[in-house]
Motif scaffolding. Structure first.
Motif, PDB file in Angstrom:
ATOM      1  N   LEU A 203      -7.098   2.595   4.163  1.00 43.40           N
ATOM      2  CA  LEU A 203      -5.732   2.056   4.206  1.00 43.40           C
ATOM      3  C   LEU A 203      -5.629   0.916   3.208  1.00 43.40           C
ATOM      4  CD1 LEU A 203      -2.904   1.851   5.592  1.00 43.40           C
ATOM      5  CD2 LEU A 203      -3.961   0.249   7.208  1.00 43.40           C
ATOM      6  N   ALA A 204      -4.553   0.903   2.426  1.00 44.52           N
ATOM      7  CA  ALA A 204      -4.408  -0.148   1.415  1.00 44.52           C
ATOM      8  C   ALA A 204      -2.950  -0.353   1.053  1.00 44.52           C
ATOM      9  CB  ALA A 204      -5.201   0.209   0.156  1.00 44.52           C
ATOM     10  N   SER A 205      -2.678  -1.521   0.500  1.00 44.70           N
ATOM     11  CA  SER A 205      -1.368  -1.783  -0.098  1.00 44.70           C
ATOM     12  C   SER A 205      -1.573  -2.091  -1.575  1.00 44.70           C
ATOM     13  CB  SER A 205      -0.667  -2.955   0.599  1.00 44.70           C
ATOM     14  OG  SER A 205      -1.369  -4.166   0.388  1.00 44.70           O
ATOM     15  N   TYR A 206      -0.603  -1.674  -2.372  1.00 42.69           N
ATOM     16  CA  TYR A 206      -0.642  -1.900  -3.816  1.00 42.69           C
ATOM     17  C   TYR A 206       0.658  -2.576  -4.236  1.00 42.69           C
ATOM     18  CZ  TYR A 206      -4.577   1.356  -4.483  1.00 42.69           C
ATOM     19  OH  TYR A 206      -5.793   1.980  -4.459  1.00 42.69           O
ATOM     20  N   ILE A 207       0.555  -3.457  -5.217  1.00 43.69           N
ATOM     21  CA  ILE A 207       1.747  -4.033  -5.833  1.00 43.69           C
ATOM     22  C   ILE A 207       1.790  -3.586  -7.284  1.00 43.69           C
ATOM     23  CG2 ILE A 207       1.878  -6.033  -4.308  1.00 43.69           C
ATOM     24  CD1 ILE A 207       0.514  -7.675  -6.511  1.00 43.69           C
ATOM     25  N   ASP A 218      -4.256  -5.516  -0.296  1.00 38.36           N
ATOM     26  CA  ASP A 218      -4.971  -5.514   0.984  1.00 38.36           C
ATOM     27  C   ASP A 218      -5.568  -4.132   1.217  1.00 38.36           C
ATOM     28  OD1 ASP A 218      -4.117  -8.202   1.896  1.00 38.36           O
ATOM     29  OD2 ASP A 218      -2.131  -7.279   1.863  1.00 38.36           O
ATOM     30  N   TYR A 219      -6.796  -4.075   1.723  1.00 34.60           N
ATOM     31  CA  TYR A 219      -7.404  -2.769   1.949  1.00 34.60           C
ATOM     32  C   TYR A 219      -8.543  -2.866   2.970  1.00 34.60           C
ATOM     33  CZ  TYR A 219     -10.893  -4.636  -1.309  1.00 34.60           C
ATOM     34  OH  TYR A 219     -11.841  -5.418  -1.918  1.00 34.60           O
ATOM     35  N   TYR A 220      -8.854  -1.710   3.559  1.00 34.35           N
ATOM     36  CA  TYR A 220      -9.990  -1.584   4.469  1.00 34.35           C
ATOM     37  C   TYR A 220     -10.294  -0.095   4.640  1.00 34.35           C
ATOM     38  CZ  TYR A 220     -13.231  -2.562   8.239  1.00 34.35           C
ATOM     39  OH  TYR A 220     -14.367  -2.666   8.989  1.00 34.35           O
ATOM     40  N   PRO A 221     -11.591   0.313   4.646  1.00 32.32           N
ATOM     41  CA  PRO A 221     -12.800  -0.506   4.561  1.00 32.32           C
ATOM     42  C   PRO A 221     -13.105  -0.921   3.123  1.00 32.32           C
ATOM     43  CG  PRO A 221     -13.386   1.801   4.719  1.00 32.32           C
ATOM     44  CD  PRO A 221     -11.890   1.742   4.853  1.00 32.32           C
ATOM     45  N   GLU A 222     -14.290  -1.488   2.925  1.00 30.75           N
ATOM     46  CA  GLU A 222     -14.705  -1.901   1.591  1.00 30.75           C
ATOM     47  C   GLU A 222     -14.748  -0.690   0.663  1.00 30.75           C
ATOM     48  OE1 GLU A 222     -15.262  -4.925   0.357  1.00 30.75           O
ATOM     49  OE2 GLU A 222     -14.610  -5.749   2.278  1.00 30.75           O
ATOM     50  N   ILE A 223     -14.301  -0.885  -0.558  1.00 32.95           N
ATOM     51  CA  ILE A 223     -14.214   0.220  -1.518  1.00 32.95           C
ATOM     52  C   ILE A 223     -15.581   0.839  -1.789  1.00 32.95           C
ATOM     53  CG2 ILE A 223     -13.649   0.766  -3.920  1.00 32.95           C
ATOM     54  CD1 ILE A 223     -11.399  -1.305  -3.719  1.00 32.95           C
ATOM     55  N   LYS A 224     -16.618   0.017  -1.798  1.00 34.91           N
ATOM     56  CA  LYS A 224     -17.962   0.530  -2.104  1.00 34.91           C
ATOM     57  C   LYS A 224     -18.472   1.501  -1.049  1.00 34.91           C
ATOM     58  CE  LYS A 224     -20.215  -3.526  -0.017  1.00 34.91           C
ATOM     59  NZ  LYS A 224     -20.708  -2.838   1.169  1.00 34.91           N
ATOM     60  N   LEU A 226     -16.760   3.964   0.223  1.00 33.00           N
ATOM     61  CA  LEU A 226     -16.021   5.222   0.179  1.00 33.00           C
ATOM     62  C   LEU A 226     -16.702   6.239  -0.727  1.00 33.00           C
ATOM     63  CD1 LEU A 226     -12.442   3.706  -0.124  1.00 33.00           C
ATOM     64  CD2 LEU A 226     -13.486   4.662   1.935  1.00 33.00           C
ATOM     65  N   SER A 227     -16.397   7.499  -0.488  1.00 33.02           N
ATOM     66  CA  SER A 227     -17.004   8.577  -1.278  1.00 33.02           C
ATOM     67  C   SER A 227     -16.130   8.979  -2.461  1.00 33.02           C
ATOM     68  CB  SER A 227     -17.243   9.799  -0.381  1.00 33.02           C
ATOM     69  OG  SER A 227     -16.015  10.287   0.135  1.00 33.02           O
ATOM     70  N   TYR A 228     -15.041   8.239  -2.712  1.00 30.58           N
ATOM     71  CA  TYR A 228     -14.135   8.569  -3.808  1.00 30.58           C
ATOM     72  C   TYR A 228     -13.663   7.274  -4.461  1.00 30.58           C
ATOM     73  CZ  TYR A 228     -11.119   7.717   0.231  1.00 30.58           C
ATOM     74  OH  TYR A 228     -10.544   7.177   1.349  1.00 30.58           O
ATOM     75  N   SER A 229     -13.091   7.387  -5.663  1.00 33.83           N
ATOM     76  CA  SER A 229     -12.618   6.218  -6.404  1.00 33.83           C
ATOM     77  C   SER A 229     -11.207   5.859  -5.955  1.00 33.83           C
ATOM     78  CB  SER A 229     -12.626   6.497  -7.911  1.00 33.83           C
ATOM     79  OG  SER A 229     -11.932   5.473  -8.599  1.00 33.83           O
ATOM     80  N   ILE A 230     -11.079   4.750  -5.250  1.00 28.13           N
ATOM     81  CA  ILE A 230      -9.764   4.365  -4.743  1.00 28.13           C
ATOM     82  C   ILE A 230      -8.858   3.885  -5.871  1.00 28.13           C
ATOM     83  CG2 ILE A 230     -10.230   1.936  -4.214  1.00 28.13           C
ATOM     84  CD1 ILE A 230      -8.281   4.549  -2.105  1.00 28.13           C
ATOM     85  N   LYS A 231      -9.437   3.414  -6.970  1.00 25.97           N
ATOM     86  CA  LYS A 231      -8.610   3.005  -8.110  1.00 25.97           C
ATOM     87  C   LYS A 231      -7.879   4.208  -8.685  1.00 25.97           C
ATOM     88  CE  LYS A 231     -11.246  -1.065  -9.567  1.00 25.97           C
ATOM     89  NZ  LYS A 231     -11.986  -1.699 -10.681  1.00 25.97           N
ATOM     90  N   SER A 280       8.638  -5.262 -10.752  1.00 24.87           N
ATOM     91  CA  SER A 280       7.417  -5.911 -10.284  1.00 24.87           C
ATOM     92  C   SER A 280       7.409  -6.116  -8.775  1.00 24.87           C
ATOM     93  CB  SER A 280       7.234  -7.255 -10.988  1.00 24.87           C
ATOM     94  OG  SER A 280       8.361  -8.078 -10.772  1.00 24.87           O
ATOM     95  N   ASP A 281       8.542  -5.917  -8.114  1.00 22.63           N
ATOM     96  CA  ASP A 281       8.605  -6.096  -6.666  1.00 22.63           C
ATOM     97  C   ASP A 281       8.436  -4.778  -5.916  1.00 22.63           C
ATOM     98  OD1 ASP A 281       8.867  -8.849  -6.575  1.00 22.63           O
ATOM     99  OD2 ASP A 281      11.017  -8.771  -6.915  1.00 22.63           O
ATOM    100  N   ARG A 282       8.068  -3.730  -6.635  1.00 23.53           N
ATOM    101  CA  ARG A 282       7.764  -2.467  -5.963  1.00 23.53           C
ATOM    102  C   ARG A 282       6.370  -2.538  -5.345  1.00 23.53           C
ATOM    103  NH1 ARG A 282       8.713   2.224 -10.193  1.00 23.53           N
ATOM    104  NH2 ARG A 282       7.329   0.895 -11.403  1.00 23.53           N
ATOM    105  N   PHE A 283       6.199  -1.853  -4.244  1.00 22.16           N
ATOM    106  CA  PHE A 283       4.873  -1.783  -3.644  1.00 22.16           C
ATOM    107  C   PHE A 283       4.727  -0.462  -2.907  1.00 22.16           C
ATOM    108  CE2 PHE A 283       7.551  -3.819  -0.431  1.00 22.16           C
ATOM    109  CZ  PHE A 283       7.211  -3.142   0.739  1.00 22.16           C
ATOM    110  N   MET A 284       3.499  -0.137  -2.578  1.00 18.24           N
ATOM    111  CA  MET A 284       3.260   1.065  -1.783  1.00 18.24           C
ATOM    112  C   MET A 284       2.128   0.802  -0.810  1.00 18.24           C
ATOM    113  SD  MET A 284       1.233   3.815  -4.172  1.00 18.24           S
ATOM    114  CE  MET A 284      -0.417   3.478  -4.796  1.00 18.24           C
ATOM    115  N   ILE A 285       2.179   1.509   0.293  1.00 16.04           N
ATOM    116  CA  ILE A 285       1.113   1.479   1.296  1.00 16.04           C
ATOM    117  C   ILE A 285       0.557   2.891   1.347  1.00 16.04           C
ATOM    118  CG2 ILE A 285       0.522   0.863   3.666  1.00 16.04           C
ATOM    119  CD1 ILE A 285       3.504  -0.364   3.678  1.00 16.04           C
ATOM    120  N   ILE A 286      -0.748   3.025   1.234  1.00 19.11           N
ATOM    121  CA  ILE A 286      -1.328   4.362   1.200  1.00 19.11           C
ATOM    122  C   ILE A 286      -2.369   4.536   2.305  1.00 19.11           C
ATOM    123  CG2 ILE A 286      -1.035   4.406  -1.309  1.00 19.11           C
ATOM    124  CD1 ILE A 286      -4.166   4.448  -1.434  1.00 19.11           C
TER     125      ILE A 286
END
Length: 335
Positions: A203-207, A218-224, A226-231, A280-286
């Protein structure tokens, strides 16, 4: 901080970007990051005389030529274009270029070009369109053309068809046919994920950053872990929103449920923006998960609306707690 230090900091930021960045000064390429080379499939030295048409596939070159001729005639610099390229090894990719310009008088002194690889998204959209066409053909084959006129979206269409098929004793056949094509139309009694799969639920939010694109906040769990590239996932999902809903700030919150075949995961995305009229005020939650079904997404939307409200009010939200609530939904049968 000296100008040299500022420049070095800028370069480090650019090198971390999942998008390619090219800077053109007075018509000459003065900087491009490693990601540009990765996307185009050419070494940096081959890209110093960067011009889009040199790398575009033949069928896109005319459109590009017309596009740039029009911008030259009107004096209005390009904003965003999408086209297919051929890499040095012959592989094809679809890219999206976004242009930001700096002027000195009437002359453009700098052009900043950000390049995003949207190949997987384009292929995904093509597949979704094919599934929709297949479903419509199935409707006609079964003699339910009237349902096409009644329905608003694919899920509603499926519901209407299911009701009619219940009376004609064809429901099981339809479910088997649809289940072979796309997970979107599966109606499962069992939960979407197992206990062993919950570590891959992210779960994460992006601006939105005008220079670097989507930036994780904001995100969880730690990116390291995960088995995939969250970027890469963040960029893929954000540009899915841009391609569907356009470049302007989102006037109304939108959500999408997508199948990301490149990482064998599903994504639920909620897009919104702080009401200021700025990009710049757009955001997403994934939410990224091994599986998410349509019925779960209805419950997820309620949680994401809460998160969105907190973001717009600049309130703190505990990403770990919300993820736990999401896991309860994904681990619980919905029907």
């Amino acid at each position: 901080m000296s100008n040299k230090e500022k420049l070095e900091k800028f370069r480090k930021l650019c090198d971390k970007s999942v998008d390619g960045l090219t800077i053109v000064e007075n018509g000459k390429v003065v900087y491009l990051n490693d990601r540009v080379s990765e996307i185009f499939g050419y070494p940096k030295e081959d890209l110093t005389n960067f011009f889009e048409m040199d790398y575009a596939v033949p069928k896109d070159r005319k459109d590009l030529r017309d596009f740039f001729e029009d911008t030259e005639k009107t004096g209005i610099p390009p904003n965003i274009i999408e086209f297919w390229i051929s890499q040095k090894d012959g592989k094809r990719k679809c890219i999206q270029n976004r242009y930001f310009t700096s002027r000195e008088g009437d002359k453009i002194s700098y052009r900043f070009i950000t390049t995003t690889d949207i190949t997987n998204f384009k292929l995904m959209i093509d597949k979704l369109r094919k599934h929709k066409n297949d479903l419509q053909q199935l409707v006609k084959m079964l003699g339910f053309e009237e349902s096409l006129n009644k329905s608003v979206n694919d899920e509603e269409l499926l519901t209407i068809i299911s009701g009619e098929l219940e009376t004609s004793e064809k429901i099981e056949s339809l479910k088997r046919d649809i289940a072979q094509d796309t997970y979107t139309f599966k109606i499962k009694i069992r939960p979407s994920i197992t206990e062993n799969e919950k570590n891959n639920v992210f779960l994460a939010s992006y601006i939105w950053d005008d220079a670097l694109g989507p930036t994780i906040k904001d995100y969880y769990p730690e990116i390291k872990d995960l088995s995939y590239s969250i970027k890469d996932v963040g960029v893929q999902l954000f540009h899915a929103a841009v391609s569907i809903y356009g470049q302007n700030p989102f006037i109304k919150a939108q959500d999408l449920l997508l199948n990301m075949e490149n990482i064998n995961m599903c994504g639920y995305i909620y897009f919104d923006s702080i009401p200021s009229g700025k990009m710049s005020d757009r955001f997403m939650i994934i939410l990224v998960s091994p599986k998410i079904n349509y019925f779960e997404s209805l419950k997820l939307k309620t949680l994401f609306e809460e998160i969105s409200s907190k973001i717009k009010e600049n309130e703190e939200w505990d990403v770990k707690i919300y993820r736990e609530n999401i896991l309860k939904i994904l681990l619980t049968p919905q029907l």
